[in-house]
Motif scaffolding. Sequence first.
Motif, PDB file in Angstrom:
ATOM      1  N   MET A   1      -8.866 -16.016  11.553  1.00 11.17           N
ATOM      2  CA  MET A   1      -7.826 -16.729  11.382  1.00 11.17           C
ATOM      3  C   MET A   1      -6.640 -16.735  12.321  1.00 11.17           C
ATOM      4  SD  MET A   1      -8.594 -18.487   8.720  1.00 11.17           S
ATOM      5  CE  MET A   1      -6.977 -19.220   8.418  1.00 11.17           C
ATOM      6  N   ASP A   2      -5.569 -17.226  11.799  1.00 10.88           N
ATOM      7  CA  ASP A   2      -4.453 -17.112  13.051  1.00 10.88           C
ATOM      8  C   ASP A   2      -4.114 -15.545  13.176  1.00 10.88           C
ATOM      9  OD1 ASP A   2      -1.468 -16.833  13.459  1.00 10.88           O
ATOM     10  OD2 ASP A   2      -1.659 -19.052  13.673  1.00 10.88           O
ATOM     11  N   SER A   3      -3.707 -15.322  14.188  1.00 10.59           N
ATOM     12  CA  SER A   3      -3.253 -13.688  14.707  1.00 10.59           C
ATOM     13  C   SER A   3      -2.229 -13.094  13.899  1.00 10.59           C
ATOM     14  CB  SER A   3      -3.090 -13.532  16.072  1.00 10.59           C
ATOM     15  OG  SER A   3      -2.014 -14.380  16.533  1.00 10.59           O
ATOM     16  N   ARG A   4      -1.523 -14.071  13.084  1.00 11.88           N
ATOM     17  CA  ARG A   4      -0.320 -13.695  12.326  1.00 11.88           C
ATOM     18  C   ARG A   4      -0.781 -12.875  11.195  1.00 11.88           C
ATOM     19  NH1 ARG A   4       2.183 -18.348  14.945  1.00 11.88           N
ATOM     20  NH2 ARG A   4       0.983 -19.552  13.633  1.00 11.88           N
ATOM     21  N   ILE A   5      -2.077 -13.557  10.705  1.00 14.32           N
ATOM     22  CA  ILE A   5      -2.404 -12.931   9.292  1.00 14.32           C
ATOM     23  C   ILE A   5      -3.386 -11.687   9.638  1.00 14.32           C
ATOM     24  CG2 ILE A   5      -3.282 -13.817   7.161  1.00 14.32           C
ATOM     25  CD1 ILE A   5      -1.047 -15.206   7.910  1.00 14.32           C
ATOM     26  N   ILE A   6      -2.974 -10.632   8.995  1.00 14.57           N
ATOM     27  CA  ILE A   6      -3.832  -9.380   9.045  1.00 14.57           C
ATOM     28  C   ILE A   6      -3.906  -8.662   8.028  1.00 14.57           C
ATOM     29  CG2 ILE A   6      -3.779  -7.152  10.450  1.00 14.57           C
ATOM     30  CD1 ILE A   6      -1.792  -8.353  12.507  1.00 14.57           C
ATOM     31  N   HIS A   7      -5.060  -8.149   7.787  1.00 15.27           N
ATOM     32  CA  HIS A   7      -5.229  -7.384   6.441  1.00 15.27           C
ATOM     33  C   HIS A   7      -4.884  -5.874   6.874  1.00 15.27           C
ATOM     34  CE1 HIS A   7      -8.283  -9.094   3.285  1.00 15.27           C
ATOM     35  NE2 HIS A   7      -7.250 -10.086   3.692  1.00 15.27           N
ATOM     36  N   GLU A   8      -3.858  -5.484   6.191  1.00 13.84           N
ATOM     37  CA  GLU A   8      -3.270  -3.946   6.512  1.00 13.84           C
ATOM     38  C   GLU A   8      -3.743  -3.123   5.027  1.00 13.84           C
ATOM     39  OE1 GLU A   8      -1.435  -1.776   8.395  1.00 13.84           O
ATOM     40  OE2 GLU A   8      -2.256  -3.136  10.134  1.00 13.84           O
ATOM     41  N   ASN A   9      -4.004  -3.709   4.115  1.00 14.52           N
ATOM     42  CA  ASN A   9      -3.963  -3.050   2.534  1.00 14.52           C
ATOM     43  C   ASN A   9      -5.563  -2.880   2.174  1.00 14.52           C
ATOM     44  OD1 ASN A   9      -1.179  -2.819   2.814  1.00 14.52           O
ATOM     45  ND2 ASN A   9      -1.126  -4.740   1.543  1.00 14.52           N
ATOM     46  N   ALA A  10      -6.231  -2.956   3.136  1.00 14.68           N
ATOM     47  CA  ALA A  10      -7.788  -2.793   2.866  1.00 14.68           C
ATOM     48  C   ALA A  10      -8.253  -1.547   2.034  1.00 14.68           C
ATOM     49  CB  ALA A  10      -8.940  -3.471   3.937  1.00 14.68           C
ATOM     50  N   MET A  11      -7.891  -0.653   2.885  1.00 19.76           N
ATOM     51  CA  MET A  11      -8.075   0.990   2.499  1.00 19.76           C
ATOM     52  C   MET A  11      -7.646   1.202   1.061  1.00 19.76           C
ATOM     53  SD  MET A  11      -7.732   2.926   6.006  1.00 19.76           S
ATOM     54  CE  MET A  11      -8.128   4.639   5.069  1.00 19.76           C
ATOM     55  N   GLU A  12      -6.369   0.758   0.948  1.00 19.00           N
ATOM     56  CA  GLU A  12      -5.756   0.922  -0.506  1.00 19.00           C
ATOM     57  C   GLU A  12      -6.400   0.206  -1.514  1.00 19.00           C
ATOM     58  OE1 GLU A  12      -3.061   2.070  -3.490  1.00 19.00           O
ATOM     59  OE2 GLU A  12      -3.798   3.056  -1.787  1.00 19.00           O
ATOM     60  N   LYS A  13      -6.835  -1.141  -1.148  1.00 17.22           N
ATOM     61  CA  LYS A  13      -7.435  -1.862  -2.176  1.00 17.22           C
ATOM     62  C   LYS A  13      -8.856  -1.330  -2.486  1.00 17.22           C
ATOM     63  CE  LYS A  13      -9.276  -6.398  -2.900  1.00 17.22           C
ATOM     64  NZ  LYS A  13      -9.550  -7.840  -2.539  1.00 17.22           N
ATOM     65  N   GLU A  14      -9.497  -0.732  -1.545  1.00 18.36           N
ATOM     66  CA  GLU A  14     -10.809   0.147  -1.850  1.00 18.36           C
ATOM     67  C   GLU A  14     -10.499   1.299  -2.408  1.00 18.36           C
ATOM     68  OE1 GLU A  14     -12.396   0.752   2.256  1.00 18.36           O
ATOM     69  OE2 GLU A  14     -12.917  -1.351   2.500  1.00 18.36           O
ATOM     70  N   ARG A  15      -9.603   2.070  -2.319  1.00 16.65           N
ATOM     71  CA  ARG A  15      -9.201   3.190  -3.134  1.00 16.65           C
ATOM     72  C   ARG A  15      -9.102   2.846  -4.303  1.00 16.65           C
ATOM     73  NH1 ARG A  15      -5.227   6.208  -5.202  1.00 16.65           N
ATOM     74  NH2 ARG A  15      -3.841   4.459  -4.960  1.00 16.65           N
ATOM     75  N   VAL A  16      -8.149   2.027  -4.874  1.00 15.53           N
ATOM     76  CA  VAL A  16      -8.155   1.543  -6.086  1.00 15.53           C
ATOM     77  C   VAL A  16      -9.255   1.187  -6.804  1.00 15.53           C
ATOM     78  CG1 VAL A  16      -7.019  -0.353  -7.594  1.00 15.53           C
ATOM     79  CG2 VAL A  16      -5.670   0.661  -5.825  1.00 15.53           C
ATOM     80  N   GLN A  17     -10.210   0.228  -6.173  1.00 14.80           N
ATOM     81  CA  GLN A  17     -11.322  -0.260  -6.678  1.00 14.80           C
ATOM     82  C   GLN A  17     -12.384   0.774  -6.810  1.00 14.80           C
ATOM     83  OE1 GLN A  17     -11.962  -3.063  -7.892  1.00 14.80           O
ATOM     84  NE2 GLN A  17     -10.952  -4.573  -6.538  1.00 14.80           N
ATOM     85  N   ARG A  18     -12.277   2.063  -6.170  1.00 15.33           N
ATOM     86  CA  ARG A  18     -13.238   3.038  -6.375  1.00 15.33           C
ATOM     87  C   ARG A  18     -12.632   4.030  -7.632  1.00 15.33           C
ATOM     88  NH1 ARG A  18     -11.619   5.784  -2.385  1.00 15.33           N
ATOM     89  NH2 ARG A  18     -10.617   7.346  -3.396  1.00 15.33           N
ATOM     90  N   ILE A  19     -11.455   4.062  -7.633  1.00 19.48           N
ATOM     91  CA  ILE A  19     -10.732   4.986  -8.839  1.00 19.48           C
ATOM     92  C   ILE A  19     -11.178   3.975 -10.218  1.00 19.48           C
ATOM     93  CG2 ILE A  19      -8.605   5.757  -9.944  1.00 19.48           C
ATOM     94  CD1 ILE A  19      -7.736   6.376  -7.239  1.00 19.48           C
ATOM     95  N   THR A  20     -10.905   2.730 -10.026  1.00 17.90           N
ATOM     96  CA  THR A  20     -11.240   2.177 -11.341  1.00 17.90           C
ATOM     97  C   THR A  20     -12.636   2.033 -11.774  1.00 17.90           C
ATOM     98  OG1 THR A  20      -9.370   0.579 -10.543  1.00 17.90           O
ATOM     99  CG2 THR A  20     -10.904  -0.243 -12.154  1.00 17.90           C
ATOM    100  N   GLN A  21     -13.613   1.822 -10.858  1.00 16.72           N
ATOM    101  CA  GLN A  21     -14.925   2.180 -11.116  1.00 16.72           C
ATOM    102  C   GLN A  21     -15.243   3.649 -11.760  1.00 16.72           C
ATOM    103  OE1 GLN A  21     -17.500   0.551  -8.253  1.00 16.72           O
ATOM    104  NE2 GLN A  21     -19.338   1.285  -9.066  1.00 16.72           N
ATOM    105  N   GLU A  22     -14.652   4.401 -11.202  1.00 11.49           N
ATOM    106  CA  GLU A  22     -14.767   6.126 -11.560  1.00 11.49           C
ATOM    107  C   GLU A  22     -14.479   5.999 -12.804  1.00 11.49           C
ATOM    108  OE1 GLU A  22     -13.044   8.244  -8.485  1.00 11.49           O
ATOM    109  OE2 GLU A  22     -14.645   8.132  -7.032  1.00 11.49           O
ATOM    110  N   THR A  23     -13.397   5.616 -13.170  1.00 10.78           N
ATOM    111  CA  THR A  23     -12.570   5.770 -14.683  1.00 10.78           C
ATOM    112  C   THR A  23     -13.332   4.868 -15.568  1.00 10.78           C
ATOM    113  OG1 THR A  23     -10.506   5.916 -13.428  1.00 10.78           O
ATOM    114  CG2 THR A  23     -10.338   5.596 -15.807  1.00 10.78           C
ATOM    115  N   PHE A  24     -13.506   3.655 -15.397  1.00 15.28           N
ATOM    116  CA  PHE A  24     -13.961   2.733 -16.441  1.00 15.28           C
ATOM    117  C   PHE A  24     -15.769   2.403 -16.131  1.00 15.28           C
ATOM    118  CE2 PHE A  24      -9.627   1.866 -16.453  1.00 15.28           C
ATOM    119  CZ  PHE A  24      -9.408   1.848 -17.848  1.00 15.28           C
TER     120      PHE A  24
END
Length: 302
Positions: free
Chosen positions: A199-222
């Motif tokens: 995609m356009d260079s203006r659009i960058i994923h910066e929060n991928a690591m945080e999203k993975e952390r939240v998903q991991r904790i959610t899966q460990e919890t529930f």
Amino acid sequence: MDETVAEFIKRTILKIPMSQMTTILKAWEFLSENQLQTVNFRQRKESVVQHLVELCEEKHASLNDAALLDIIYTQVHRHQKMWDVFQMSKGPGEDVDPFDMKQFKSSFKKVLQRALKNVTVSFRDTEENAVWIRIAWGTQYTKPNQYKPTYVVYYSQTPYAFTSLSTLKSNIPLLGQNFETHNPTTPLQERSVGLHVNMDSRIIHENAMEKERVQRITQETFGDYPQPQIEFAQYKLETKFKNGSILAEREEPLRCLIKFSSPHLLEALKSLAPAGIADAPLSPLLTCIPNKKMNYFKIRDK
């Protein structure tokens, strides 16, 4: 200046790194060069912020002025957000429609305000023939939340509109309908901007690591399996007033009742952190429900 506006401006300025402070404030064009020269940017940041807020109060800054400052900050730090892209497709042989930016802004705001009683919409044009739109959502009974807005970047005469990922997913279809209103022959296709998409260079994923952390904790919890279905959880709190309180001599403890309800409460709790509505991990008072196999709790002082 309204107290809520002053607080909004204060919080926005606090987010700005000192190395970018003068650049962003000059781009804002609300405070004059002479006013900015009265500020000692070498002192503690809290003192700088206080001085700037006082200058804004003198000029009677409005909510829209504060929103424009927030847009400029977000433009500078756009790489810190995750974005969705709406693609508007025309039929074969169709030309680009004539575009009136002034009419677009007026109509865009009216469409949202008709759909929602409480919503604020602010615009800022850029030199790239784009308009940045900031939308603060409210409900029928609550004022717009200025601290959880949605941003839209629309390049006129192009088939793309970029929207920041929002915790209020139910409002996103309104944006799609709004663009269809202004481009009635162009159905919208929504797709998330991922790392694998060119995609356009203006659009960058910066929060991928945080999203993975939240998903991991959610899966460990529930876990990764469907949750037991319950419709409510009830908490009774009983606590004594602490020393130093004007009610410390009261013999009767403070009692209150808190109840969470949903057609599928545990699935709703499981979705809070991934949706960005709550921080991960959730309170053990909420996550212990499946293990304890109970939904009535009494909380007392130790």
